[in-house]
Design a protein around this motif. Structure first.
Motif, PDB file in Angstrom:
ATOM      1  N   GLN A 109       0.821  -1.206   0.000  1.00  0.00           N
ATOM      2  CA  GLN A 109       0.000   0.000   0.000  1.00  0.00           C
ATOM      3  C   GLN A 109       0.861   1.266   0.000  1.00  0.00           C
ATOM      4  O   GLN A 109       1.940   1.294   0.587  1.00  0.00           O
ATOM      5  N   ALA A 110       0.347   2.283  -0.678  1.00  0.00           N
ATOM      6  CA  ALA A 110       0.967   3.600  -0.675  1.00  0.00           C
ATOM      7  C   ALA A 110      -0.098   4.619  -0.303  1.00  0.00           C
ATOM      8  O   ALA A 110      -1.155   4.685  -0.937  1.00  0.00           O
ATOM      9  N   LEU A 111       0.166   5.414   0.736  1.00  0.00           N
ATOM     10  CA  LEU A 111      -0.781   6.436   1.173  1.00  0.00           C
ATOM     11  C   LEU A 111      -0.552   7.723   0.388  1.00  0.00           C
ATOM     12  O   LEU A 111       0.578   8.064   0.057  1.00  0.00           O
ATOM     13  N   MET A 112      -1.641   8.438   0.129  1.00  0.00           N
ATOM     14  CA  MET A 112      -1.548   9.697  -0.617  1.00  0.00           C
ATOM     15  C   MET A 112      -2.708  10.597  -0.237  1.00  0.00           C
ATOM     16  O   MET A 112      -3.795  10.109   0.112  1.00  0.00           O
ATOM     17  N   PRO A 113      -2.506  11.920  -0.272  1.00  0.00           N
ATOM     18  CA  PRO A 113      -3.627  12.827   0.016  1.00  0.00           C
ATOM     19  C   PRO A 113      -4.696  12.685  -1.065  1.00  0.00           C
ATOM     20  O   PRO A 113      -4.428  12.266  -2.190  1.00  0.00           O
ATOM     21  N   VAL A 124       1.393   3.902  -8.634  1.00  0.00           N
ATOM     22  CA  VAL A 124       1.223   2.822  -7.660  1.00  0.00           C
ATOM     23  C   VAL A 124       0.464   1.659  -8.281  1.00  0.00           C
ATOM     24  O   VAL A 124       0.842   0.490  -8.123  1.00  0.00           O
ATOM     25  N   ARG A 125      -0.609   1.952  -8.989  1.00  0.00           N
ATOM     26  CA  ARG A 125      -1.378   0.879  -9.626  1.00  0.00           C
ATOM     27  C   ARG A 125      -0.553   0.172 -10.697  1.00  0.00           C
ATOM     28  O   ARG A 125      -0.627  -1.059 -10.844  1.00  0.00           O
ATOM     29  N   ALA A 126       0.228   0.922 -11.464  1.00  0.00           N
ATOM     30  CA  ALA A 126       1.067   0.315 -12.501  1.00  0.00           C
ATOM     31  C   ALA A 126       2.108  -0.617 -11.890  1.00  0.00           C
ATOM     32  O   ALA A 126       2.525  -1.597 -12.521  1.00  0.00           O
ATOM     33  N   ALA A 127       2.521  -0.331 -10.653  1.00  0.00           N
ATOM     34  CA  ALA A 127       3.484  -1.185  -9.952  1.00  0.00           C
ATOM     35  C   ALA A 127       2.792  -2.333  -9.205  1.00  0.00           C
ATOM     36  O   ALA A 127       3.434  -3.037  -8.435  1.00  0.00           O
ATOM     37  N   LYS A 128       1.480  -2.491  -9.434  1.00  0.00           N
ATOM     38  CA  LYS A 128       0.667  -3.536  -8.810  1.00  0.00           C
ATOM     39  C   LYS A 128       0.481  -3.309  -7.303  1.00  0.00           C
ATOM     40  O   LYS A 128       0.173  -4.238  -6.559  1.00  0.00           O
ATOM     41  N   GLU A 130      -1.351  -0.925  -4.071  1.00  0.00           N
ATOM     42  CA  GLU A 130      -2.701  -0.456  -3.748  1.00  0.00           C
ATOM     43  C   GLU A 130      -2.640   0.985  -3.226  1.00  0.00           C
ATOM     44  O   GLU A 130      -2.064   1.235  -2.166  1.00  0.00           O
ATOM     45  N   PRO A 131      -3.219   1.938  -3.959  1.00  0.00           N
ATOM     46  CA  PRO A 131      -3.249   3.312  -3.457  1.00  0.00           C
ATOM     47  C   PRO A 131      -4.293   3.465  -2.355  1.00  0.00           C
ATOM     48  O   PRO A 131      -5.409   2.965  -2.473  1.00  0.00           O
ATOM     49  N   VAL A 132      -3.924   4.141  -1.278  1.00  0.00           N
ATOM     50  CA  VAL A 132      -4.843   4.418  -0.183  1.00  0.00           C
ATOM     51  C   VAL A 132      -4.965   5.933  -0.072  1.00  0.00           C
ATOM     52  O   VAL A 132      -3.987   6.626   0.239  1.00  0.00           O
ATOM     53  N   ASN A 151      -0.459   0.766   8.165  1.00  0.00           N
ATOM     54  CA  ASN A 151      -0.621  -0.592   8.690  1.00  0.00           C
ATOM     55  C   ASN A 151       0.538  -1.464   8.199  1.00  0.00           C
ATOM     56  O   ASN A 151       1.504  -0.950   7.631  1.00  0.00           O
ATOM     57  N   GLY A 152       0.439  -2.745   8.403  1.00  0.00           N
ATOM     58  CA  GLY A 152       1.525  -3.653   8.048  1.00  0.00           C
ATOM     59  C   GLY A 152       1.815  -3.739   6.568  1.00  0.00           C
ATOM     60  O   GLY A 152       2.887  -4.231   6.180  1.00  0.00           O
ATOM     61  N   ARG A 153       0.887  -3.280   5.726  1.00  0.00           N
ATOM     62  CA  ARG A 153       1.092  -3.334   4.276  1.00  0.00           C
ATOM     63  C   ARG A 153       1.590  -2.005   3.711  1.00  0.00           C
ATOM     64  O   ARG A 153       1.897  -1.926   2.519  1.00  0.00           O
ATOM     65  N   THR A 154       1.660  -0.988   4.527  1.00  0.00           N
ATOM     66  CA  THR A 154       2.084   0.332   4.052  1.00  0.00           C
ATOM     67  C   THR A 154       3.582   0.329   3.773  1.00  0.00           C
ATOM     68  O   THR A 154       4.379  -0.055   4.630  1.00  0.00           O
TER      69      THR A 154
END
Length: 209
Positions: A109-113, A124-128, A130-132, A151-154
């Motif tokens: 996961q990658a967090l973004m405003p 992020v999606r192109a790299a497979k 998950e954008p949050v 979280n643990g996936r960030t």
């Protein structure tokens, strides 16, 4: 032939660039328009840039220096870092895509405003990954909400400073408190595309200007 496109790519919203100024003038039946929405300089490029481009035309048939040695050395000297710490790219889009491809495994996961620069999500999606998306608060990046979303996936957090188009900024104090609470295996990406326009004191800057 049946060829399956990666499912993540189906979820990507196409980037919509600004219309060329000629198209806008035809659409609105105006002349001498000044377009402010596409980061374009209405005064044109400087004489120095024009001369440099003209000189470069003489070698345009050759592959360029892929390491951008001269620019890299100049930036390293200006900001007091090692040349090995500088990565050149074809604009910020290219750097963002490199970061996502290099640092994200599938399902990370990658967090973004939210809302923010669409290239964060696209890369992020192109790299497979998950954008949050973390909503803004009072037209500014909500650092507390960002921390709560970790979280643990960030694996990556995108921060835009100053924020476009609201102009809100993250102070050195705010960033320091935030960075201390982010786990060490999470990369904080600070997008400073508009940092040269900042006039307030105490705004976080990754490098001294």
């Amino acid at each position: 032939m049946n060829f399956n496109i990666c499912k993540n790519l189906h979820a990507i919203k196409p980037y919509e660039p600004g219309k060329p100024i000629e198209e806008l003038e035809r659409e609105y039946r105006i002349k001498s328009a000044v377009k402010l929405a596409s980061n374009e300089n209405p005064e044109g490029c400087s004489p120095g840039v024009r001369n440099a481009v003209t000189q470069a035309l003489a070698s345009v048939h050759r592959y360029p220096d892929s390491s951008a040695h001269a620019v890299t050395e100049a930036l390293a000297e200006k900001f007091g870092v090692r040349p090995a710490n500088i990565v050149m790219g074809n604009g910020s889009d290219d750097i963002i895509a490199l970061l996502a491809a290099t640092c994200l495994d599938p399902e990370d996961q990658a967090l973004m405003p939210s809302p923010s620069f669409l290239m964060y999500e696209i890369s992020v999606r192109a790299a497979k990954g998950e954008p949050v998306k973390v909503p803004l608060r009072d037209f500014a990046v909500d650092l507390d909400a960002m921390l709560s979303a970790v979280n643990g996936r960030t694996r990556m957090i995108f921060l835009t400073n100053p924020f476009n188009p609201t102009g809100s900024v993250i102070s050195e104090e705010q960033f320091g408190r935030f960075a201390e609470k982010v786990p060490g295996d999470v990369l904080i990406v600070v997008d400073e595309a508009y940092i040269e326009f900042v006039r307030e004191k105490g705004v976080y800057m990754s490098l001294a200007r």
